[in-house]
Design a protein around this motif. Structure first.
Motif, PDB file in Angstrom:
ATOM      1  N   ASN A   1       0.834  -1.202   0.000  1.00  0.00           N
ATOM      2  CA  ASN A   1       0.000   0.000   0.000  1.00  0.00           C
ATOM      3  C   ASN A   1       0.874   1.259   0.000  1.00  0.00           C
ATOM      4  O   ASN A   1       0.590   2.226  -0.700  1.00  0.00           O
ATOM      5  N   LYS A   2       1.945   1.207   0.795  1.00  0.00           N
ATOM      6  CA  LYS A   2       2.869   2.351   0.872  1.00  0.00           C
ATOM      7  C   LYS A   2       4.033   2.211  -0.104  1.00  0.00           C
ATOM      8  O   LYS A   2       4.822   3.137  -0.270  1.00  0.00           O
ATOM      9  N   MET A   3       4.154   1.021  -0.722  1.00  0.00           N
ATOM     10  CA  MET A   3       5.264   0.722  -1.639  1.00  0.00           C
ATOM     11  C   MET A   3       6.609   0.877  -0.935  1.00  0.00           C
ATOM     12  O   MET A   3       7.535   1.544  -1.418  1.00  0.00           O
ATOM     13  N   THR A   4       6.709   0.270   0.251  1.00  0.00           N
ATOM     14  CA  THR A   4       7.959   0.284   1.005  1.00  0.00           C
ATOM     15  C   THR A   4       8.383  -1.149   1.340  1.00  0.00           C
ATOM     16  O   THR A   4       7.536  -2.049   1.444  1.00  0.00           O
ATOM     17  N   ALA A   5       9.681  -1.338   1.489  1.00  0.00           N
ATOM     18  CA  ALA A   5      10.221  -2.633   1.901  1.00  0.00           C
ATOM     19  C   ALA A   5      11.377  -2.392   2.852  1.00  0.00           C
ATOM     20  O   ALA A   5      12.210  -1.521   2.612  1.00  0.00           O
ATOM     21  N   THR A   6      11.421  -3.153   3.949  1.00  0.00           N
ATOM     22  CA  THR A   6      12.539  -3.068   4.890  1.00  0.00           C
ATOM     23  C   THR A   6      13.361  -4.346   4.789  1.00  0.00           C
ATOM     24  O   THR A   6      12.818  -5.450   4.852  1.00  0.00           O
ATOM     25  N   PHE A   7      14.659  -4.182   4.577  1.00  0.00           N
ATOM     26  CA  PHE A   7      15.576  -5.321   4.496  1.00  0.00           C
ATOM     27  C   PHE A   7      15.922  -5.717   5.922  1.00  0.00           C
ATOM     28  O   PHE A   7      16.794  -5.122   6.551  1.00  0.00           O
ATOM     29  N   THR A   8      15.220  -6.702   6.459  1.00  0.00           N
ATOM     30  CA  THR A   8      15.338  -7.001   7.891  1.00  0.00           C
ATOM     31  C   THR A   8      16.596  -7.787   8.242  1.00  0.00           C
ATOM     32  O   THR A   8      17.151  -7.636   9.326  1.00  0.00           O
ATOM     33  N   ARG A   9      17.055  -8.639   7.323  1.00  0.00           N
ATOM     34  CA  ARG A   9      18.267  -9.421   7.602  1.00  0.00           C
ATOM     35  C   ARG A   9      18.846  -9.949   6.299  1.00  0.00           C
ATOM     36  O   ARG A   9      18.144 -10.053   5.290  1.00  0.00           O
ATOM     37  N   THR A  10      20.125 -10.282   6.351  1.00  0.00           N
ATOM     38  CA  THR A  10      20.775 -10.874   5.187  1.00  0.00           C
ATOM     39  C   THR A  10      20.393 -12.349   5.127  1.00  0.00           C
ATOM     40  O   THR A  10      20.580 -13.077   6.108  1.00  0.00           O
ATOM     41  N   PRO A  11      19.846 -12.817   4.006  1.00  0.00           N
ATOM     42  CA  PRO A  11      19.346 -14.196   3.956  1.00  0.00           C
ATOM     43  C   PRO A  11      20.436 -15.232   3.759  1.00  0.00           C
ATOM     44  O   PRO A  11      21.522 -14.949   3.247  1.00  0.00           O
ATOM     45  N   ALA A  12      20.109 -16.456   4.168  1.00  0.00           N
ATOM     46  CA  ALA A  12      20.934 -17.621   3.851  1.00  0.00           C
ATOM     47  C   ALA A  12      20.374 -18.239   2.567  1.00  0.00           C
ATOM     48  O   ALA A  12      19.275 -17.883   2.118  1.00  0.00           O
ATOM     49  N   LEU A  13      21.092 -19.177   1.996  1.00  0.00           N
ATOM     50  CA  LEU A  13      20.657 -19.830   0.759  1.00  0.00           C
ATOM     51  C   LEU A  13      19.251 -20.413   0.892  1.00  0.00           C
ATOM     52  O   LEU A  13      18.407 -20.268   0.000  1.00  0.00           O
ATOM     53  N   SER A  14      18.984 -21.048   2.039  1.00  0.00           N
ATOM     54  CA  SER A  14      17.683 -21.707   2.238  1.00  0.00           C
ATOM     55  C   SER A  14      16.531 -20.711   2.357  1.00  0.00           C
ATOM     56  O   SER A  14      15.361 -21.090   2.232  1.00  0.00           O
ATOM     57  N   ASP A  15      16.832 -19.436   2.603  1.00  0.00           N
ATOM     58  CA  ASP A  15      15.784 -18.418   2.748  1.00  0.00           C
ATOM     59  C   ASP A  15      15.325 -17.855   1.404  1.00  0.00           C
ATOM     60  O   ASP A  15      14.254 -17.272   1.308  1.00  0.00           O
ATOM     61  N   VAL A  16      16.167 -17.997   0.376  1.00  0.00           N
ATOM     62  CA  VAL A  16      15.906 -17.326  -0.899  1.00  0.00           C
ATOM     63  C   VAL A  16      14.957 -18.173  -1.754  1.00  0.00           C
ATOM     64  O   VAL A  16      15.219 -19.358  -1.975  1.00  0.00           O
ATOM     65  N   PRO A  17      13.862 -17.581  -2.240  1.00  0.00           N
ATOM     66  CA  PRO A  17      12.863 -18.362  -2.987  1.00  0.00           C
ATOM     67  C   PRO A  17      13.239 -18.571  -4.460  1.00  0.00           C
ATOM     68  O   PRO A  17      12.566 -18.109  -5.378  1.00  0.00           O
ATOM     69  N   TYR A  18      14.339 -19.293  -4.678  1.00  0.00           N
ATOM     70  CA  TYR A  18      14.732 -19.606  -6.059  1.00  0.00           C
ATOM     71  C   TYR A  18      13.728 -20.590  -6.660  1.00  0.00           C
ATOM     72  O   TYR A  18      13.252 -21.503  -5.980  1.00  0.00           O
ATOM     73  N   ALA A  19      13.449 -20.421  -7.938  1.00  0.00           N
ATOM     74  CA  ALA A  19      12.534 -21.335  -8.631  1.00  0.00           C
ATOM     75  C   ALA A  19      13.220 -22.648  -8.991  1.00  0.00           C
ATOM     76  O   ALA A  19      12.560 -23.652  -9.267  1.00  0.00           O
ATOM     77  N   VAL A  20      14.551 -22.640  -9.024  1.00  0.00           N
ATOM     78  CA  VAL A  20      15.332 -23.843  -9.319  1.00  0.00           C
ATOM     79  C   VAL A  20      16.418 -23.977  -8.253  1.00  0.00           C
ATOM     80  O   VAL A  20      16.672 -23.048  -7.498  1.00  0.00           O
ATOM     81  N   VAL A  21      17.054 -25.136  -8.204  1.00  0.00           N
ATOM     82  CA  VAL A  21      18.108 -25.364  -7.214  1.00  0.00           C
ATOM     83  C   VAL A  21      19.363 -24.594  -7.619  1.00  0.00           C
ATOM     84  O   VAL A  21      19.861 -24.735  -8.734  1.00  0.00           O
ATOM     85  N   MET A  22      19.842 -23.764  -6.709  1.00  0.00           N
ATOM     86  CA  MET A  22      21.099 -23.050  -6.917  1.00  0.00           C
ATOM     87  C   MET A  22      22.184 -23.731  -6.078  1.00  0.00           C
ATOM     88  O   MET A  22      21.928 -24.157  -4.950  1.00  0.00           O
ATOM     89  N   GLU A  23      23.391 -23.838  -6.660  1.00  0.00           N
ATOM     90  CA  GLU A  23      24.470 -24.581  -6.006  1.00  0.00           C
ATOM     91  C   GLU A  23      25.737 -23.721  -5.925  1.00  0.00           C
ATOM     92  O   GLU A  23      26.683 -23.910  -6.695  1.00  0.00           O
TER      93      GLU A  23
END
Length: 206
Positions: free
Chosen positions: A173-195
């Motif tokens: 609604n406000k078009m804002t995003a807060t980067f709360t933490r640096t993700p690990a590999l398992s957190d990232v929603p890749y559509a395919v397996v990244m290695e």
């Protein structure tokens, strides 16, 4: 325009995988590679080939970064103590264009790069037009007021094909995003397996 916008699906075809999980990807219809000999290219890959493909896939996912850009990010990941693969993913995901894409302010990573380039994004209230800008934990990324009603932006927020990951707090609604933490590999929603471990092996041997 970014150099790969019109040809983004060539990356999918080359990899033989739908690396962004997009419904229109040609891989959904044809799994073989591009070109007249594409159907015959199903030979077994060597170790080098497997490592190279892992690198090309990861590099392609972030908008087909140049080899120079990608190698620089990898070198930075190597310098930091810890799991190099995990650090590499964290550095890639903290790029401003990647955050804009993950927040669903735009439909593709290519559009995210262009969107940032054209000055539509604020970071902590300041306009930033560098796609590779490194976002820090706690930074607030916002679509500029004048840009919030752009049709492509409004459409992107409604895309059902992907979800916003939990390391971002997004208010569409406000078009804002807060980067709360640096993700690990398992957190990232890749559509395919990244290695990323194979990327490390590739650079260790080449």
């Amino acid at each position: 325009m970014t150099k790969r916008t019109s040809a983004k699906y060539k990356i999918d075809r080359r990899m033989g995988e739908n690396i962004w999980g997009r419904p229109k990807s040609p891989v959904n219809r044809r799994e073989y590679g591009p070109g007249q000999h594409g159907q015959r290219r199903k030979g077994k890959l060597s170790d080098f080939g497997i490592q190279l493909r892992a690198k090309q896939k990861l590099k392609g996912h972030y908008g087909d970064l140049t080899e120079k850009q990608f190698r620089r990010i990898f070198a930075e990941a190597e310098r930091v103590r810890g799991d190099t693969g995990e650090i590499l993913i964290g550095l890639l995901e903290s790029r401003l264009d990647a955050v804009v894409y993950r927040a669903k302010f735009v439909a593709t990573i290519f559009a995210a790069r262009q969107f940032v380039n054209h000055g539509h994004i604020l970071v902590n209230g300041q306009r930033v037009n560098i796609p590779s800008y490194r976002v820090k934990e706690g930074d607030v990324i916002e679509v500029r007021e004048k840009s919030k009603q752009i049709a492509a932006v409004l459409e992107a927020t409604q895309l059902a094909e992907r979800d916003v990951p939990d390391y971002l707090e997004v208010d569409h609604n406000k078009m804002t995003a807060t980067f709360t933490r640096t993700p690990a590999l398992s957190d990232v929603p890749y559509a395919v397996v990244m290695e990323p471990n194979l990327v490390i092996e590739f650079y260790a041997q080449n």
